[in-house]
Design a protein around this motif. Structure first.
Motif: not given
Ligand SMILES: Cc1cc2nc3c(=O)[nH]c(=O)nc-3n(C[C@H](O)[C@H](O)[C@H](O)COP(=O)(O)O)c2cc1C
Length: 252
Positions: A8-15, A77-81, A112-116, A118-120
């Motif tokens: 699954y990917s919202t913004y393309g990183h995991v894609g 892509p992570t959602r709250f870990g 996986v992908s996270t924002g930052t 320590g983001g989980g």
């Molecule tokens: C509802 C929601 C929860 C998220 N929770 C976290 C999180 O706990 N830690 C973090 O680092 N990033 C978090 N993110 C950021 C996403 O993990 C990040 O947008 C994603 O890894 C990008 O991958 P994608 O481009 O494949 O969607 C969250 C994003 C959303 C929309």
């Protein structure tokens, strides 16, 4: 041997990580297909999240598709870990496969992908495991191995861990997976394929059926068994032949 990469990917990183894993598998002459799970958010919400349109050329996975593959790489892509609801929503439809053990013993890996940092990332691996472990699937981590110099590189910020490859998207999603992160997912895909190959090419060992304890004793101490059989014959309980519930019920 056939591997499915499902993401699954919202913004393309995991894609991007998923497409890179596919390329690596194709390069290694491994039969592999790329799928995305169905989106569950309404378009209105996706618009408010500034989500770009999905890549329509990548097919949507179905539950039936899962049975055709020997191993799975899951892109989360992570959602709250934890794993995203879109993936969970798809996976929650696999109860029938769980009940008949269709995925039992099949290997899987996760990236996986996270924002930052320590983001989980590691939390996402760990928290998603249960969904697959309940199916009896076998988790194949990235480990260190060939990935050692990349995972231990402190010269640059990077995602990934021995649990699996990982990318950082940045808090606003503007960072793209780095060369190092893409290399990690390539290594993971190839390593995963070599493990799946071992699983699919190994003929199950012929394990002799476990002998009953009485058979084992009979082999070791035949005279004890003879005495015991004689005793049992003397102590045989009476059987009530015409019982209305069960003609073989034993009266204690
Ligand atoms: C509802 C929601 C929860 C998220 N929770 C976290 C999180 O706990 N830690 C973090 O680092 N990033 C978090 N993110 C950021 C996403 O993990 C990040 O947008 C994603 O890894 C990008 O991958 P994608 O481009 O494949 O969607 C969250 C994003 C959303 C929309």
């Amino acid at each position: 041997m056939k591997i499915a990469i499902i993401y699954y990917s919202t913004y393309g990183h995991v894609g991007k990580l998923s497409a890179t894993a596919l390329e690596a598998l194709k390069e290694a002459n491994v039969e592999a297909d790329l799928f995305q799970v169905p989106e569950t958010l309404p378009q209105e919400v996706l618009d408010k999240m500034y989500a770009p349109p999905k890549d329509d050329s990548i097919p949507i996975i179905t539950v039936e598709d899962l049975t055709k593959y020997d191993g799975f790489l899951f892109g989360l892509p992570t959602r709250f870990g934890n794993l995203p609801a879109q993936f969970k929503s798809f996976w929650d439809q696999t109860g029938g496969l769980w009940a008949n053990g269709a995925l039992n013993g099949k290997p899987f890996g996760i990236f996986v992908s996270t924002g930052t940092p320590g983001g989980g990332q590691e939390a996402t691996f760990r928290n998603s495991l249960s969904s697959f472990i309940h199916h009896g699937m076998i988790y194949v981590p990235l480990g260190y191995g060939e990935a050692f110099p990349l995972l231990t590189n402190l010269e640059e910020v990077h995602g990934g861990s021995p649990w699996g490859a990982g990318a950082y998207a940045g808090a606003d999603g503007s960072r793209q997976p780095s060369e190092l992160e893409l290399k990690l997912v390539q290594i993971q895909a190839k390593n995963f394929a070599s493990v799946v190959e071992k699983f699919t090419s190994t003929k199950p060992a012929e394990v002799p059926a476990e002998k009953k304890v009485s058979e084992k004793v009979a082999e070791k101490e035949p005279e004890k068994v003879e005495q015991s059989t004689a005793r049992q014959a003397q102590q045989k309980p009476a059987v009530k032949e015409d019982d209305s519930f069960c003609s073989k019920c034993i009266i204690m």
